[in-house]
Design a protein around this motif. Sequence first.
Motif, PDB file in Angstrom:
ATOM      1  N   GLN A   4       0.648  -1.270  -0.047  1.00  0.00           N
ATOM      2  CA  GLN A   4      -0.060   0.122  -0.092  1.00  0.00           C
ATOM      3  C   GLN A   4       0.802   1.386   0.091  1.00  0.00           C
ATOM      4  O   GLN A   4       0.162   2.271   0.308  1.00  0.00           O
ATOM      5  CB  GLN A   4      -0.756   0.176   1.340  1.00  0.00           C
ATOM      6  N   ARG A   5       2.059   1.022  -0.364  1.00  0.00           N
ATOM      7  CA  ARG A   5       3.169   2.227  -0.270  1.00  0.00           C
ATOM      8  C   ARG A   5       3.363   2.827  -1.407  1.00  0.00           C
ATOM      9  O   ARG A   5       3.385   1.820  -2.599  1.00  0.00           O
ATOM     10  CB  ARG A   5       4.334   1.932   0.526  1.00  0.00           C
ATOM     11  N   TYR A   6       3.906   3.955  -1.810  1.00  0.00           N
ATOM     12  CA  TYR A   6       4.302   4.472  -3.080  1.00  0.00           C
ATOM     13  C   TYR A   6       5.655   4.537  -3.283  1.00  0.00           C
ATOM     14  O   TYR A   6       6.649   4.939  -2.951  1.00  0.00           O
ATOM     15  CB  TYR A   6       4.133   5.983  -3.191  1.00  0.00           C
ATOM     16  N   VAL A   7       6.153   3.360  -3.846  1.00  0.00           N
ATOM     17  CA  VAL A   7       7.565   2.688  -3.797  1.00  0.00           C
ATOM     18  C   VAL A   7       7.750   2.330  -5.190  1.00  0.00           C
ATOM     19  O   VAL A   7       6.929   1.438  -5.601  1.00  0.00           O
ATOM     20  CB  VAL A   7       7.862   1.654  -2.993  1.00  0.00           C
TER      21      VAL A   7
ATOM     22  N   CYS B 175      14.730  13.398  -3.433  1.00  0.00           N
ATOM     23  CA  CYS B 175      13.416  13.145  -3.954  1.00  0.00           C
ATOM     24  C   CYS B 175      12.486  12.407  -2.949  1.00  0.00           C
ATOM     25  O   CYS B 175      13.161  11.133  -2.569  1.00  0.00           O
ATOM     26  CB  CYS B 175      13.427  12.653  -5.316  1.00  0.00           C
ATOM     27  N   CYS B 176      11.396  12.843  -2.611  1.00  0.00           N
ATOM     28  CA  CYS B 176      10.517  11.817  -1.616  1.00  0.00           C
ATOM     29  C   CYS B 176       9.332  11.607  -2.231  1.00  0.00           C
ATOM     30  O   CYS B 176       8.618  12.319  -3.068  1.00  0.00           O
ATOM     31  CB  CYS B 176      10.199  12.626  -0.447  1.00  0.00           C
ATOM     32  N   LEU B 177       9.091  10.132  -2.217  1.00  0.00           N
ATOM     33  CA  LEU B 177       7.609   9.702  -2.614  1.00  0.00           C
ATOM     34  C   LEU B 177       6.703   9.277  -1.505  1.00  0.00           C
ATOM     35  O   LEU B 177       7.323   8.687  -0.672  1.00  0.00           O
ATOM     36  CB  LEU B 177       7.749   8.496  -3.499  1.00  0.00           C
ATOM     37  N   GLY B 178       5.571   9.563  -1.596  1.00  0.00           N
ATOM     38  CA  GLY B 178       4.650   9.335  -0.141  1.00  0.00           C
ATOM     39  C   GLY B 178       3.307   9.581  -0.549  1.00  0.00           C
ATOM     40  O   GLY B 178       2.667   9.583  -1.833  1.00  0.00           O
ATOM     41  N   SER B 179       2.449  10.042   0.404  1.00  0.00           N
ATOM     42  CA  SER B 179       1.157  10.652   0.123  1.00  0.00           C
ATOM     43  C   SER B 179       0.791  11.852   0.859  1.00  0.00           C
ATOM     44  O   SER B 179       1.330  11.947   2.065  1.00  0.00           O
ATOM     45  CB  SER B 179       0.372   9.325   0.663  1.00  0.00           C
ATOM     46  N   ASP B 180      -0.136  12.481   0.201  1.00  0.00           N
ATOM     47  CA  ASP B 180      -0.411  13.768   0.699  1.00  0.00           C
ATOM     48  C   ASP B 180      -1.595  13.819   2.058  1.00  0.00           C
ATOM     49  O   ASP B 180      -1.856  12.600   2.342  1.00  0.00           O
ATOM     50  CB  ASP B 180      -1.035  14.720  -0.362  1.00  0.00           C
ATOM     51  N   ALA B 181      -1.978  14.819   2.341  1.00  0.00           N
ATOM     52  CA  ALA B 181      -2.893  14.489   3.734  1.00  0.00           C
ATOM     53  C   ALA B 181      -4.324  13.943   2.950  1.00  0.00           C
ATOM     54  O   ALA B 181      -4.774  13.493   4.189  1.00  0.00           O
ATOM     55  CB  ALA B 181      -3.450  16.058   3.868  1.00  0.00           C
ATOM     56  N   GLY B 182      -4.644  14.033   1.783  1.00  0.00           N
ATOM     57  CA  GLY B 182      -5.581  12.992   1.557  1.00  0.00           C
ATOM     58  C   GLY B 182      -5.466  11.721   1.145  1.00  0.00           C
ATOM     59  O   GLY B 182      -6.280  10.975   0.604  1.00  0.00           O
ATOM     60  N   GLY B 183      -4.198  11.331   1.318  1.00  0.00           N
ATOM     61  CA  GLY B 183      -3.784   9.765   1.065  1.00  0.00           C
ATOM     62  C   GLY B 183      -3.465   9.509  -0.383  1.00  0.00           C
ATOM     63  O   GLY B 183      -3.265   8.466  -0.720  1.00  0.00           O
ATOM     64  N   GLN B 184      -3.535  10.547  -1.220  1.00  0.00           N
ATOM     65  CA  GLN B 184      -3.231  10.418  -2.551  1.00  0.00           C
ATOM     66  C   GLN B 184      -1.702  10.425  -2.982  1.00  0.00           C
ATOM     67  O   GLN B 184      -0.837  11.009  -2.020  1.00  0.00           O
ATOM     68  CB  GLN B 184      -3.718  11.578  -3.643  1.00  0.00           C
TER      69      GLN B 184
ATOM     70  N   ALA C  38       0.367  18.254   8.209  1.00  0.00           N
ATOM     71  CA  ALA C  38      -0.893  18.807   7.519  1.00  0.00           C
ATOM     72  C   ALA C  38      -0.896  18.559   6.001  1.00  0.00           C
ATOM     73  O   ALA C  38      -1.741  18.454   5.336  1.00  0.00           O
ATOM     74  CB  ALA C  38      -1.164  20.217   7.765  1.00  0.00           C
ATOM     75  N   SER C  39       0.234  18.393   5.562  1.00  0.00           N
ATOM     76  CA  SER C  39       0.626  18.149   4.188  1.00  0.00           C
ATOM     77  C   SER C  39       1.051  16.733   3.665  1.00  0.00           C
ATOM     78  O   SER C  39       0.691  16.237   2.522  1.00  0.00           O
ATOM     79  CB  SER C  39       1.978  18.697   3.803  1.00  0.00           C
ATOM     80  N   TYR C  40       1.519  15.703   4.599  1.00  0.00           N
ATOM     81  CA  TYR C  40       2.116  14.400   4.454  1.00  0.00           C
ATOM     82  C   TYR C  40       1.513  13.404   5.187  1.00  0.00           C
ATOM     83  O   TYR C  40       1.301  13.520   6.323  1.00  0.00           O
ATOM     84  CB  TYR C  40       3.390  14.399   3.799  1.00  0.00           C
ATOM     85  N   THR C  41       0.942  12.630   4.621  1.00  0.00           N
ATOM     86  CA  THR C  41       0.551  11.296   5.572  1.00  0.00           C
ATOM     87  C   THR C  41       1.873  10.434   5.395  1.00  0.00           C
ATOM     88  O   THR C  41       1.668   9.873   6.725  1.00  0.00           O
ATOM     89  CB  THR C  41      -0.900  10.700   4.949  1.00  0.00           C
ATOM     90  N   SER C  42       2.684   9.979   4.593  1.00  0.00           N
ATOM     91  CA  SER C  42       3.386   9.073   4.822  1.00  0.00           C
ATOM     92  C   SER C  42       4.505   9.356   3.896  1.00  0.00           C
ATOM     93  O   SER C  42       4.236  10.207   3.114  1.00  0.00           O
ATOM     94  CB  SER C  42       3.135   7.760   4.421  1.00  0.00           C
ATOM     95  N   LEU C  43       5.805   9.141   4.372  1.00  0.00           N
ATOM     96  CA  LEU C  43       7.058   9.251   3.272  1.00  0.00           C
ATOM     97  C   LEU C  43       7.465   7.686   3.147  1.00  0.00           C
ATOM     98  O   LEU C  43       7.976   7.159   3.788  1.00  0.00           O
ATOM     99  CB  LEU C  43       8.191   9.951   4.147  1.00  0.00           C
TER     100      LEU C  43
END
Length: 267
Positions: A50-53, A141-150, A189-194
């Motif tokens: 479920q991660r952006y990898v 460079c970081c890949l992850g999800s924003d506050a909305g989980g996108q 407030a901006s990122y849910t996950s890194l």
Amino acid sequence: RPTGLAAAVVPEAAIGAQIATEEQKRAEVLRRVFEDLDKWWAQYHELFLQRYVCLFAQTENCVFLPITSFVVPLEAGRALDSPWHALRWMTLLGSEPRPPEGAEPRWHSFPALWARGRGTLEERTLLLCSLLLGYSLDAWCCLGSDAGGQPHAWVLVRDRGDASLASDVWCWDVRAGTRFVANDAQYLASYTSLDMAFNASRALVCHEATAARVTFDMTDRRCWLPVPLDMQAVETLRLYHASCRHPFADLRPRVWPLPLEKEAIEE
């Protein structure tokens, strides 16, 4: 035909043979990297479903390369006066929606990005990270999800390397057009996950499921899983040829001496 002595002209057949040899070597290295990373990732894939990898991405020519190949230190010189100007320039580039979910990541090369005048968030983030590296910043460079989980992408800059605390880490966000420190409320407030961090030489997958629990010491194995990349292979598979220069960007005005003769100067 080129001018000059016949002995100094390289035969066309020799040039073709050299190009073919280099392309074959590159293909062999790429195949080996694919096989090695595929075996390695098979051990951890289930943990990051479920991660952006992503370990590889394809260019506009459908050539798959490790993600480190898409980043290179770029010295902007006088074209961009400061890192802030680089961020501002990225916000002025046209935006393009991300590919559909499940599609293979496709990141245009920088020349293609400039020619098109627009890019996805990931492509503009790659360019910003490269420019910040050119200013001698410790940019990732970081890949992850924003506050909305996108899915989201941004640049992380550490002021003190692996000794950096949250107060020493800045997030440069192309979509928001601003930067903020990682111990600020805007970070959570901006990122849910890194989920992943990478630059021109290293790539790491983050174990922590939430951005709030991430540490910024990239050597901490409890938080970061290093991607086993062979440095020689990384150099061979670079998308851009980086010039060998001093590790710190030379931002001083460069002065070229005039072709004057000593006698004329004395007169």
